[in-house]
Design a protein around this motif. Structure first.
Motif, PDB file in Angstrom:
ATOM      1  N   ILE A  61      -5.980  -1.375   7.541  1.00 21.85           N
ATOM      2  CA  ILE A  61      -5.912  -0.018   7.002  1.00 21.85           C
ATOM      3  C   ILE A  61      -6.904   0.868   7.740  1.00 21.85           C
ATOM      4  CG2 ILE A  61      -6.104   1.409   4.943  1.00 21.85           C
ATOM      5  CD1 ILE A  61      -5.542  -1.103   3.276  1.00 21.85           C
ATOM      6  N   HIS A  63      -8.733   4.234   7.711  1.00 22.99           N
ATOM      7  CA  HIS A  63      -9.118   5.328   6.817  1.00 22.99           C
ATOM      8  C   HIS A  63      -9.386   6.564   7.672  1.00 22.99           C
ATOM      9  CE1 HIS A  63     -10.085   2.985   2.984  1.00 22.99           C
ATOM     10  NE2 HIS A  63      -9.705   2.061   3.852  1.00 22.99           N
ATOM     11  N   ARG A  69      -4.384   7.456   4.962  1.00 29.67           N
ATOM     12  CA  ARG A  69      -4.498   6.091   5.469  1.00 29.67           C
ATOM     13  C   ARG A  69      -3.344   5.780   6.423  1.00 29.67           C
ATOM     14  NH1 ARG A  69      -8.377   7.068   2.626  1.00 29.67           N
ATOM     15  NH2 ARG A  69      -9.167   5.858   0.840  1.00 29.67           N
ATOM     16  N   VAL A  71      -1.489   2.417   7.392  1.00 23.18           N
ATOM     17  CA  VAL A  71      -1.398   1.024   6.966  1.00 23.18           C
ATOM     18  C   VAL A  71      -0.548   0.250   7.960  1.00 23.18           C
ATOM     19  CG1 VAL A  71      -0.660  -0.545   5.142  1.00 23.18           C
ATOM     20  CG2 VAL A  71      -1.670   1.671   4.540  1.00 23.18           C
ATOM     21  N   ALA A 119      -4.229   7.847  -0.168  1.00 23.95           N
ATOM     22  CA  ALA A 119      -5.064   6.783  -0.716  1.00 23.95           C
ATOM     23  C   ALA A 119      -4.388   6.141  -1.922  1.00 23.95           C
ATOM     24  CB  ALA A 119      -6.425   7.346  -1.111  1.00 23.95           C
ATOM     25  N   THR A 122      -1.495   3.949  -0.877  1.00 22.77           N
ATOM     26  CA  THR A 122      -2.001   2.704  -0.282  1.00 22.77           C
ATOM     27  C   THR A 122      -2.361   1.703  -1.364  1.00 22.77           C
ATOM     28  OG1 THR A 122      -2.867   3.906   1.633  1.00 22.77           O
ATOM     29  CG2 THR A 122      -3.753   1.697   1.221  1.00 22.77           C
TER      30      THR A 122
END
Length: 272
Positions: A61, A63, A69, A71, A119, A122
Motif C-alpha cells: 500500500i 500512502h 492510497r 493498493v 483510506a 482501502t
C-alpha cells in the motif's frame, strides 16, 4: 506468486528510494490493471508523492500525500523494477510511475492490479484479511486461537488469507517442512497437541523471518545493484524441488492437495 517476504522486501527497499519524490509521469499500458479511467488515474497521481509504504499480507500500500492510497497486489507472475528509461527491463510493463526521472515499472500484472482508493476504501478492501503472522502481537496463544475450531489440512489452512495473511504455496510448504508435518496433516490434530501447535508456530515465525531477511525468492532484482532480492531463491528446502534430496536426506515428493501443488520430504515430515 509473491508472498509476505517478497512484498516486505519490496516495501523496505522502495521506502529508501521513492518517498517524498514527486510523480512526474504516469503511463498505463493495460487498463484492466487499474480501477479508474486512465485520465482520472493520471490526474490524481501527477504531482503527488508517496509518504509511507505499508504491507498487508501480500498487498503493498502506497500512502499518498493527498490522503489516498495505491493498493498493489502482484498476484501470479507480478514483479517490480525501479530504474531509468535506459534501464527499462525487457519485459511487458503494464504500468509505469515516473518519480522525477526514476521509474517504477509494474510488470506481469495479468492477474494483479494497482488500484487507486481512499483510506476508507482501502480499509474495507483489507477487512477480510487475517492477521499478519509476523505481527509482534502474534503470540503463540493468538496463533493457537486462530487455528482452534478449524478443520481441514495444513496446506490449505496456511494459504487461507482469512486465517493468516501473506502465506502462499511456497512458504506453506517450507513451514510444514520445518515443523515436521506433511502438508496434508489435519489441522485439528495439530491444535489438539500443545507441543505440535507450538512447533508449527515457531516454524512459521522462523521461515518467514529467514526468507524476509534473505530477500524472498523473486526471480529478478528490484533495481540495479540490488543483491538482496531473490536471495532465498536457492534456499528453499522443499518447494518446487520434486525428486531432489531434502536437507534431511529424503527424496522430495510432489502431491496435489485441494487443487494446489505441495512438496514435502517423507523422511522429515509425517502426518500430525
Amino acid at each position: 506468486m509473491p508472498e509476505l517476504p517478497e512484498m516486505e522486501n519490496y516495501r523496505t527497499l522502495l521506502s529508501k528510494q521513492i518517498l517524498d519524490i514527486p510523480i512526474t509521469g504516469v503511463t498505463v499500458n493495460r487498463v484492466k490493471s487499474i480501477n479508474t479511467e486512465v485520465e482520472t488515474f493520471e490526474k490524481q497521481l501527477l504531482g503527488t508523492t508517496v509518504v509511507y509504504m505499508e504491507r498487508r499480507g501480500k498487498h503493498l500500500i502506497f500512502h499518498m500525500n493527498t490522503g489516498g492510497r495505491l493498493v498493489l497486489h502482484l498476484m501470479l507472475g507480478g514483479l517490480l523494477y525501479l530504474g531509468t528509461e535506459e534501464q527499462r527491463p525487457d519485459r511487458t510493463v503494464q504500468i509505469e510511475l515516473d518519480f522525477s526521472g526514476v521509474k517504477l515499472y509494474f510488470i506481469g500484472l495479468r492477474l494483479g492490479y494497482l488500484h487507486l482508493l481512499t483510506a476508507k476504501e482501502t480499509e474495507e478492501a483489507m477487512s477480510d484479511l487475517g492477521p499478519d503472522p509476523l505481527d509482534r502481537r502474534m503470540t503463540l496463544e493468538k496463533f493457537t486461537a486462530r487455528l482452534k475450531g478449524r478443520r481441514g489440512i495444513l496446506k490449505t489452512t496456511l494459504v487461507n488469507q482469512h486465517v493468516f495473511s501473506g502465506i502462499g504455496n511456497c512458504y506453506s510448504d517450507e513451514i510444514a517442512f520445518i515443523a515436521g508435518f506433511t502438508p496434508g496433516s489435519k489441522v485439528q490434530n495439530i491444535v489438539q497437541s500443545p507441543e505440535k501447535v507450538e512447533k508449527l508456530y515457531h516454524a512459521t515465525q522462523s521461515v518467514l523471518r529467514e526468507a524476509t531477511a534473505e530477500g524472498g525468492y523473486m526471480e529478478m532484482p528490484l533495481m540495479e545493484g540490488d543483491t538482496l532480492t531473490g536471495g532465498f531463491d536457492h534456499q528453499c528446502r522443499v518447494y518446487d524441488r520434486e525428486g531432489e534430496e531434502s536437507p534431511s536426506g529424503g527424496k522430495i515428493v510432489r502431491v496435489e492437495l485441494a487443487g494446489k501443488k505441495a512438496f514435502y520430504c517423507p523422511v522429515q515430515q509425517h502426518d500430525a
